[in-house]
Scaffold this motif. Structure first.
Motif, PDB file in Angstrom:
ATOM      1  N   SER A  11     -31.067  15.362   2.997  1.00  7.59           N
ATOM      2  CA  SER A  11     -30.536  16.019   4.190  1.00  7.59           C
ATOM      3  C   SER A  11     -29.527  17.114   3.861  1.00  7.59           C
ATOM      4  N   ILE A  12     -28.949  17.095   2.682  1.00  6.25           N
ATOM      5  CA  ILE A  12     -27.946  18.110   2.331  1.00  6.25           C
ATOM      6  C   ILE A  12     -28.526  19.200   1.436  1.00  6.25           C
ATOM      7  N   PRO A  19     -30.652  24.488   4.855  1.00 10.01           N
ATOM      8  CA  PRO A  19     -30.199  25.877   4.698  1.00 10.01           C
ATOM      9  C   PRO A  19     -28.907  26.187   5.463  1.00 10.01           C
ATOM     10  N   ALA A  20     -28.524  25.328   6.403  1.00 14.29           N
ATOM     11  CA  ALA A  20     -27.290  25.554   7.157  1.00 14.29           C
ATOM     12  C   ALA A  20     -26.048  25.250   6.325  1.00 14.29           C
ATOM     13  N   ILE A  21     -26.216  24.501   5.229  1.00 14.25           N
ATOM     14  CA  ILE A  21     -25.087  24.179   4.351  1.00 14.25           C
ATOM     15  C   ILE A  21     -25.115  25.166   3.191  1.00 14.25           C
ATOM     16  N   PRO A  22     -24.022  25.928   2.988  1.00 13.27           N
ATOM     17  CA  PRO A  22     -23.993  26.878   1.867  1.00 13.27           C
ATOM     18  C   PRO A  22     -24.208  26.155   0.539  1.00 13.27           C
ATOM     19  N   MET A  67     -22.800  20.070  -3.083  1.00 16.91           N
ATOM     20  CA  MET A  67     -22.424  18.914  -3.903  1.00 16.91           C
ATOM     21  C   MET A  67     -21.253  18.163  -3.284  1.00 16.91           C
ATOM     22  N   GLU A  68     -20.265  18.890  -2.818  1.00 16.31           N
ATOM     23  CA  GLU A  68     -19.124  18.238  -2.163  1.00 16.31           C
ATOM     24  C   GLU A  68     -19.579  17.518  -0.892  1.00 16.31           C
ATOM     25  N   ALA A  69     -20.448  18.153  -0.121  1.00 16.12           N
ATOM     26  CA  ALA A  69     -20.980  17.522   1.090  1.00 16.12           C
ATOM     27  C   ALA A  69     -21.793  16.281   0.733  1.00 16.12           C
TER      28      ALA A  69
END
Length: 156
Positions: A104-105, A109-112, A117-119
Protein backbone atom coordinates in the motif's frame (compact mmCIF):
# COMPACT_ATOMS: atom_id res chain seq x y z
CA UNK A 1 -9.95 -35.36 -5.72
CA UNK A 2 -6.71 -34.10 -4.11
CA UNK A 3 -8.32 -31.19 -2.23
CA UNK A 4 -10.97 -33.32 -0.53
CA UNK A 5 -8.46 -35.90 0.60
CA UNK A 6 -6.47 -33.60 2.87
CA UNK A 7 -7.90 -32.34 6.14
CA UNK A 8 -5.17 -29.74 6.63
CA UNK A 9 -5.61 -28.27 3.16
CA UNK A 10 -9.32 -27.77 3.71
CA UNK A 11 -8.76 -26.30 7.17
CA UNK A 12 -6.06 -23.93 5.84
CA UNK A 13 -8.31 -22.85 2.97
CA UNK A 14 -11.14 -21.94 5.33
CA UNK A 15 -8.68 -20.26 7.69
CA UNK A 16 -7.27 -18.21 4.80
CA UNK A 17 -10.70 -17.17 3.53
CA UNK A 18 -11.99 -16.17 6.97
CA UNK A 19 -8.80 -14.46 8.17
CA UNK A 20 -8.53 -12.61 4.87
CA UNK A 21 -11.98 -11.12 5.34
CA UNK A 22 -11.58 -10.28 9.02
CA UNK A 23 -8.15 -8.74 8.57
CA UNK A 24 -9.24 -6.81 5.46
CA UNK A 25 -12.03 -5.21 7.49
CA UNK A 26 -9.59 -4.52 10.33
CA UNK A 27 -7.15 -2.77 7.98
CA UNK A 28 -9.94 -0.75 6.38
CA UNK A 29 -11.17 0.52 9.75
CA UNK A 30 -7.67 0.98 11.18
CA UNK A 31 -6.55 3.10 8.22
CA UNK A 32 -9.88 4.95 7.82
CA UNK A 33 -10.29 3.68 4.26
CA UNK A 34 -13.65 3.78 2.52
CA UNK A 35 -15.66 0.61 3.15
CA UNK A 36 -16.08 -0.37 -0.49
CA UNK A 37 -16.21 -3.77 -2.21
CA UNK A 38 -13.03 -2.84 -4.09
CA UNK A 39 -11.09 -2.17 -0.87
CA UNK A 40 -12.51 -5.25 0.82
CA UNK A 41 -11.74 -7.52 -2.13
CA UNK A 42 -8.23 -6.17 -2.76
CA UNK A 43 -7.20 -6.54 0.87
CA UNK A 44 -9.00 -9.86 1.29
CA UNK A 45 -7.28 -11.33 -1.77
CA UNK A 46 -3.87 -10.11 -0.64
CA UNK A 47 -4.27 -11.43 2.90
CA UNK A 48 -5.84 -14.70 1.69
CA UNK A 49 -2.79 -15.48 -0.44
CA UNK A 50 -0.33 -14.46 2.25
CA UNK A 51 -2.00 -16.69 4.86
CA UNK A 52 -2.40 -19.59 2.42
CA UNK A 53 1.19 -19.51 1.12
CA UNK A 54 2.80 -18.92 4.52
CA UNK A 55 0.72 -21.81 5.89
CA UNK A 56 2.15 -24.13 3.24
CA UNK A 57 5.79 -23.44 4.10
CA UNK A 58 6.10 -22.36 7.74
CA UNK A 59 5.24 -24.85 10.51
CA UNK A 60 3.85 -22.19 12.83
CA UNK A 61 1.39 -24.61 14.48
CA UNK A 62 4.25 -26.91 15.46
CA UNK A 63 6.12 -23.92 16.86
CA UNK A 64 2.98 -22.88 18.76
CA UNK A 65 2.63 -26.39 20.21
CA UNK A 66 6.26 -26.37 21.36
CA UNK A 67 5.77 -22.91 22.87
CA UNK A 68 2.74 -24.09 24.87
CA UNK A 69 4.67 -27.20 25.96
CA UNK A 70 7.38 -24.95 27.43
CA UNK A 71 4.80 -23.93 30.02
CA UNK A 72 3.89 -27.59 30.67
CA UNK A 73 0.34 -27.05 29.48
CA UNK A 74 -1.77 -30.04 28.57
CA UNK A 75 -2.89 -30.27 24.95
CA UNK A 76 -6.65 -29.93 24.59
CA UNK A 77 -7.02 -27.44 27.43
CA UNK A 78 -8.09 -23.84 27.02
CA UNK A 79 -4.77 -22.63 28.44
CA UNK A 80 -2.86 -24.68 25.86
CA UNK A 81 -4.97 -23.28 23.01
CA UNK A 82 -4.55 -19.70 24.23
CA UNK A 83 -0.76 -19.99 24.49
CA UNK A 84 -0.37 -22.12 21.35
CA UNK A 85 -2.28 -19.54 19.30
CA UNK A 86 0.23 -16.80 20.03
CA UNK A 87 2.95 -18.08 17.68
CA UNK A 88 0.73 -18.65 14.61
CA UNK A 89 -0.80 -15.21 15.12
CA UNK A 90 2.62 -13.57 15.44
CA UNK A 91 3.88 -15.28 12.27
CA UNK A 92 0.81 -14.67 10.11
CA UNK A 93 0.25 -11.15 11.43
CA UNK A 94 3.88 -10.22 10.78
CA UNK A 95 3.75 -11.42 7.18
CA UNK A 96 0.37 -9.73 6.62
CA UNK A 97 1.41 -6.44 8.23
CA UNK A 98 4.76 -6.10 6.50
CA UNK A 99 3.61 -7.24 3.05
CA UNK A 100 0.27 -5.39 2.98
CA UNK A 101 1.85 -2.21 4.32
CA UNK A 102 4.62 -2.42 1.73
CA UNK A 103 2.14 -2.93 -1.09
CA UNK A 104 0.00 0.00 0.00
CA UNK A 105 2.94 2.39 0.44
CA UNK A 106 5.60 1.46 -2.10
CA UNK A 107 3.08 1.26 -4.95
CA UNK A 108 1.21 4.41 -3.98
CA UNK A 109 2.01 7.30 -6.34
CA UNK A 110 0.42 9.75 -3.87
CA UNK A 111 3.30 9.13 -1.43
CA UNK A 112 6.56 10.80 -2.53
CA UNK A 113 9.27 8.23 -3.15
CA UNK A 114 11.61 9.85 -0.61
CA UNK A 115 8.97 9.48 2.13
CA UNK A 116 7.98 5.89 1.45
CA UNK A 117 10.43 4.10 3.74
CA UNK A 118 9.54 6.29 6.71
CA UNK A 119 5.83 5.82 5.94
CA UNK A 120 6.40 2.04 5.68
CA UNK A 121 8.15 1.81 9.03
CA UNK A 122 5.57 4.00 10.75
CA UNK A 123 2.66 2.14 9.09
CA UNK A 124 4.06 -1.27 10.00
CA UNK A 125 4.78 -0.38 13.60
CA UNK A 126 1.48 1.41 14.20
CA UNK A 127 -0.67 -1.35 12.71
CA UNK A 128 1.12 -4.47 13.97
CA UNK A 129 -0.33 -4.54 17.51
CA UNK A 130 -3.99 -3.80 16.65
CA UNK A 131 -3.84 -6.29 13.78
CA UNK A 132 -2.23 -8.88 16.05
CA UNK A 133 -5.02 -8.57 18.59
CA UNK A 134 -7.70 -8.93 15.92
CA UNK A 135 -5.92 -11.83 14.20
CA UNK A 136 -5.31 -13.63 17.50
CA UNK A 137 -8.99 -13.49 18.49
CA UNK A 138 -10.26 -14.22 14.96
CA UNK A 139 -7.92 -17.19 14.58
CA UNK A 140 -9.91 -19.19 17.14
CA UNK A 141 -13.10 -18.70 15.15
CA UNK A 142 -11.26 -19.42 11.89
CA UNK A 143 -9.77 -22.68 13.16
CA UNK A 144 -13.14 -23.73 14.61
CA UNK A 145 -14.87 -23.08 11.27
CA UNK A 146 -12.03 -24.74 9.39
CA UNK A 147 -12.29 -27.89 11.49
CA UNK A 148 -16.05 -28.09 10.96
CA UNK A 149 -15.70 -27.76 7.19
CA UNK A 150 -12.71 -30.11 7.03
CA UNK A 151 -14.48 -32.79 9.11
CA UNK A 152 -17.46 -32.58 6.79
CA UNK A 153 -15.67 -32.53 3.44
CA UNK A 154 -12.17 -33.98 3.87
CA UNK A 155 -11.00 -37.50 4.39
CA UNK A 156 -7.60 -38.47 5.69
Amino acid sequence: MFFKSHFGTVLTSVLSIFMGLVMALCVIFLNHLPLTWVNIFELWAEIFWIVFIVSMFIPYNTWGNKFAELFHLKEGTVAFALVQGIIPSVVLNSFNTFICTAASIFYNPAIPQAARMEAYIHGSLSSWIPCFIVSYVASFVAVWLGKIVAQKFATE
